[in-house]
Design a protein around this motif. Structure first.
Motif, PDB file in Angstrom:
ATOM      1  N   ASN A  93       1.107  -6.145   2.378  1.00 28.92           N
ATOM      2  CA  ASN A  93       2.465  -5.641   2.562  1.00 28.92           C
ATOM      3  C   ASN A  93       2.445  -4.237   3.152  1.00 28.92           C
ATOM      4  O   ASN A  93       3.301  -3.891   3.975  1.00 28.92           O
ATOM      5  CB  ASN A  93       3.196  -5.630   1.222  1.00 28.92           C
ATOM      6  CG  ASN A  93       4.642  -5.202   1.345  1.00 28.92           C
ATOM      7  OD1 ASN A  93       5.290  -5.478   2.344  1.00 28.92           O
ATOM      8  ND2 ASN A  93       5.139  -4.519   0.330  1.00 28.92           N
ATOM      9  N   TYR A  94       1.460  -3.452   2.755  1.00 31.47           N
ATOM     10  CA  TYR A  94       1.386  -2.085   3.285  1.00 31.47           C
ATOM     11  C   TYR A  94       0.625  -2.017   4.598  1.00 31.47           C
ATOM     12  O   TYR A  94       1.156  -1.634   5.626  1.00 31.47           O
ATOM     13  CB  TYR A  94       0.756  -1.152   2.254  1.00 31.47           C
ATOM     14  CG  TYR A  94       0.611   0.251   2.792  1.00 31.47           C
ATOM     15  CD1 TYR A  94       1.713   0.925   3.319  1.00 31.47           C
ATOM     16  CD2 TYR A  94      -0.616   0.895   2.810  1.00 31.47           C
ATOM     17  CE1 TYR A  94       1.590   2.199   3.846  1.00 31.47           C
ATOM     18  CE2 TYR A  94      -0.745   2.174   3.327  1.00 31.47           C
ATOM     19  CZ  TYR A  94       0.359   2.817   3.841  1.00 31.47           C
ATOM     20  OH  TYR A  94       0.241   4.074   4.364  1.00 31.47           O
ATOM     21  N   TYR A  95      -0.648  -2.422   4.585  1.00 35.52           N
ATOM     22  CA  TYR A  95      -1.474  -2.273   5.784  1.00 35.52           C
ATOM     23  C   TYR A  95      -1.186  -3.362   6.820  1.00 35.52           C
ATOM     24  O   TYR A  95      -0.965  -3.077   7.996  1.00 35.52           O
ATOM     25  CB  TYR A  95      -2.953  -2.295   5.405  1.00 35.52           C
ATOM     26  CG  TYR A  95      -3.404  -1.064   4.680  1.00 35.52           C
ATOM     27  CD1 TYR A  95      -3.610   0.130   5.358  1.00 35.52           C
ATOM     28  CD2 TYR A  95      -3.624  -1.088   3.306  1.00 35.52           C
ATOM     29  CE1 TYR A  95      -4.023   1.273   4.693  1.00 35.52           C
ATOM     30  CE2 TYR A  95      -4.038   0.050   2.635  1.00 35.52           C
ATOM     31  CZ  TYR A  95      -4.238   1.223   3.325  1.00 35.52           C
ATOM     32  OH  TYR A  95      -4.626   2.348   2.664  1.00 35.52           O
ATOM     33  N   GLY A  96      -1.220  -4.613   6.382  1.00 32.82           N
ATOM     34  CA  GLY A  96      -1.072  -5.709   7.333  1.00 32.82           C
ATOM     35  C   GLY A  96       0.268  -5.729   8.034  1.00 32.82           C
ATOM     36  O   GLY A  96       0.333  -5.822   9.267  1.00 32.82           O
ATOM     37  N   VAL A  97       1.346  -5.638   7.254  1.00 29.77           N
ATOM     38  CA  VAL A  97       2.676  -5.691   7.848  1.00 29.77           C
ATOM     39  C   VAL A  97       2.917  -4.479   8.739  1.00 29.77           C
ATOM     40  O   VAL A  97       3.468  -4.593   9.845  1.00 29.77           O
ATOM     41  CB  VAL A  97       3.754  -5.787   6.750  1.00 29.77           C
ATOM     42  CG1 VAL A  97       5.148  -5.656   7.341  1.00 29.77           C
ATOM     43  CG2 VAL A  97       3.623  -7.108   5.999  1.00 29.77           C
ATOM     44  N   ASN A  98       2.505  -3.309   8.298  1.00 27.54           N
ATOM     45  CA  ASN A  98       2.741  -2.091   9.088  1.00 27.54           C
ATOM     46  C   ASN A  98       1.959  -2.076  10.399  1.00 27.54           C
ATOM     47  O   ASN A  98       2.424  -1.552  11.414  1.00 27.54           O
ATOM     48  CB  ASN A  98       2.371  -0.854   8.267  1.00 27.54           C
ATOM     49  CG  ASN A  98       3.436  -0.511   7.250  1.00 27.54           C
ATOM     50  OD1 ASN A  98       4.511  -1.091   7.245  1.00 27.54           O
ATOM     51  ND2 ASN A  98       3.130   0.429   6.380  1.00 27.54           N
ATOM     52  N   ILE A  99       0.760  -2.637  10.376  1.00 27.58           N
ATOM     53  CA  ILE A  99      -0.096  -2.552  11.554  1.00 27.58           C
ATOM     54  C   ILE A  99       0.092  -3.732  12.503  1.00 27.58           C
ATOM     55  O   ILE A  99       0.161  -3.562  13.722  1.00 27.58           O
ATOM     56  CB  ILE A  99      -1.579  -2.451  11.134  1.00 27.58           C
ATOM     57  CG1 ILE A  99      -1.817  -1.141  10.373  1.00 27.58           C
ATOM     58  CG2 ILE A  99      -2.508  -2.543  12.343  1.00 27.58           C
ATOM     59  CD1 ILE A  99      -3.212  -1.013   9.803  1.00 27.58           C
TER      60      ILE A  99
END
Length: 369
Positions: free
Chosen positions: A342-348
């Motif tokens: 949710n933090y790294y994957g979605v943002n990147i």
């Protein structure tokens, strides 16, 4: 350049110096934790293998003598059962990373002192970053990362201050914090700047701060779950008459019992789950103010909800007799994996309303949650 702009630029530079200084002290703490584990004497460790023998399980300790009506009565000392489930192993907690060795304990205390110093430097770095941008210091992934790592260490130190048996967490925590800060200052670094108009709201303080705290606590719970799985396998092998390797024995016999780690992870995750629920509700309210709708199935919203469902399943499974232990632990790891994505994957990798620029030149400009 105006005086205010020059002051903000100086504060941003000071923030960078403080973050790098914190990383240096965390590195020293890391080596001190390594020394604690290295010098912990195995000769003074109460062997888990002996604790699993029938004789040890039946041992209740010396009897207790009490006076009763002018005479005396002998009562058996009650057994201390670590596991709540009926028929499960009764295993005492290990002595800790120091293994009962004075030299190991000394290095452990040094490591804690260095961790406190690094936490203060990191906190000062986050604070000066906030002063340099004149807003909450979590408007992009760099700021979120440095705040997240600081909060995670703060949770650890708070548990220590409350006399909780969590010193074993120090080595794993400093390792991940160094990786997190290294990623922040290299790949995710972003110069101090003002927020996009959609983020100018007091909900930034409420929504994102609670998301950071939840993530820090979820991380602590995830470490407890991982160590529980290792310790549970270790205890099961001993019960079955197996002989674990010397390295596994040296490390795992000093950790709390599998039951204690399982209970610790469950309590941590259960305690913060209501706050995660509030985080999603607060985000929906903020979305209503910023975009005119409370829920729009944006990728960030979807994965926040998936994370909520995953932790809800874990807590339900943990409270259900047939799903306690390893099955529930796997659900907990799946839930934390959803949080990480949710933090790294979605943002990147996924674009949506929560993203405000692209990855480029080593920086990702995106709001954390």
């Amino acid at each position: 350049m105006t005086l205010a702009a020059a002051t903000n630029e100086n504060l941003a530079s000071i923030s960078n110096v403080l973050i790098y200084s914190a990383m240096a002290v965390y590195t020293l703490a890391f080596f001190a934790y390594i020394a604690e584990w290295t010098f912990g004497s195995r000769s003074k460790v109460a062997r888990t293998a002996s604790a699993l023998t029938p004789a040890a399980q039946a041992r209740t300790g010396p009897a207790v003598t009490v006076k009763q009506g002018g005479g005396t009565a002998v009562l058996e000392r009650p057994k201390v059962v670590v596991r709540a489930a009926a028929g499960s192993r009764d295993v005492p907690d290990g002595p800790g990373a120091h293994g009962g060795d004075e030299k190991g304990d000394l290095y452990g205390r040094i490591a804690i002192s260095l961790t406190v110093l690094a936490f203060l430097l990191s906190f000062a770095g986050v604070l000066t970053r906030a002063l340099s941008v004149e807003r909450a210091p979590w408007g992009n992934m760099y700021e979120f990362n440095i705040t997240f790592s600081t909060t995670a260490v703060g949770v650890y130190l708070l548990l220590l201050a409350l006399k909780k048996n969590v010193r074993w967490l120090g080595l794993f925590l400093t390792t991940s914090v160094l990786l997190d800060l290294g990623l922040a200052v290299t790949v995710l670094y972003t110069e101090s700047d003002q927020l996009v108009p959609a983020l100018h709201s007091y909900w930034l303080y409420i929504h994102v701060s609670t998301a950071i705290l939840c993530g820090a606590v979820f991380y602590v719970g995830a470490v407890g779950v991982i160590l529980y799985l290792f310790k549970d396998s270790y205890e099961s092998k001993l019960v079955g008459g197996g002989r674990p390797g010397s390295f596994a024995t040296s490390v795992l016999e000093r950790l709390p019992a599998a039951a204690s780690l399982d209970k610790f992870a469950y309590r941590v995750n259960a305690a913060v789950f209501p706050l995660w629920t509030f985080t999603i509700i607060a985000g929906a309210i903020w979305a209503g103010d910023a975009w005119g709708r409370y829920w729009g199935w944006d990728p960030k919203e979807v994965w926040s909800f998936i994370t909520w469902v995953a932790y809800a399943c874990y807590l339900h499974a943990r409270a259900t007799a047939g799903w306690k232990g390893r099955k529930a632990a796997y659900l907990a790891l799946l839930a934390f994996g959803c949080w990480l994505f949710n933090y790294y994957g979605v943002n990147i990798f996924v674009s949506g309303k929560h993203s405000y620029a692209d990855v480029g030149l080593g920086a990702l400009r995106s709001v954390g949650f």
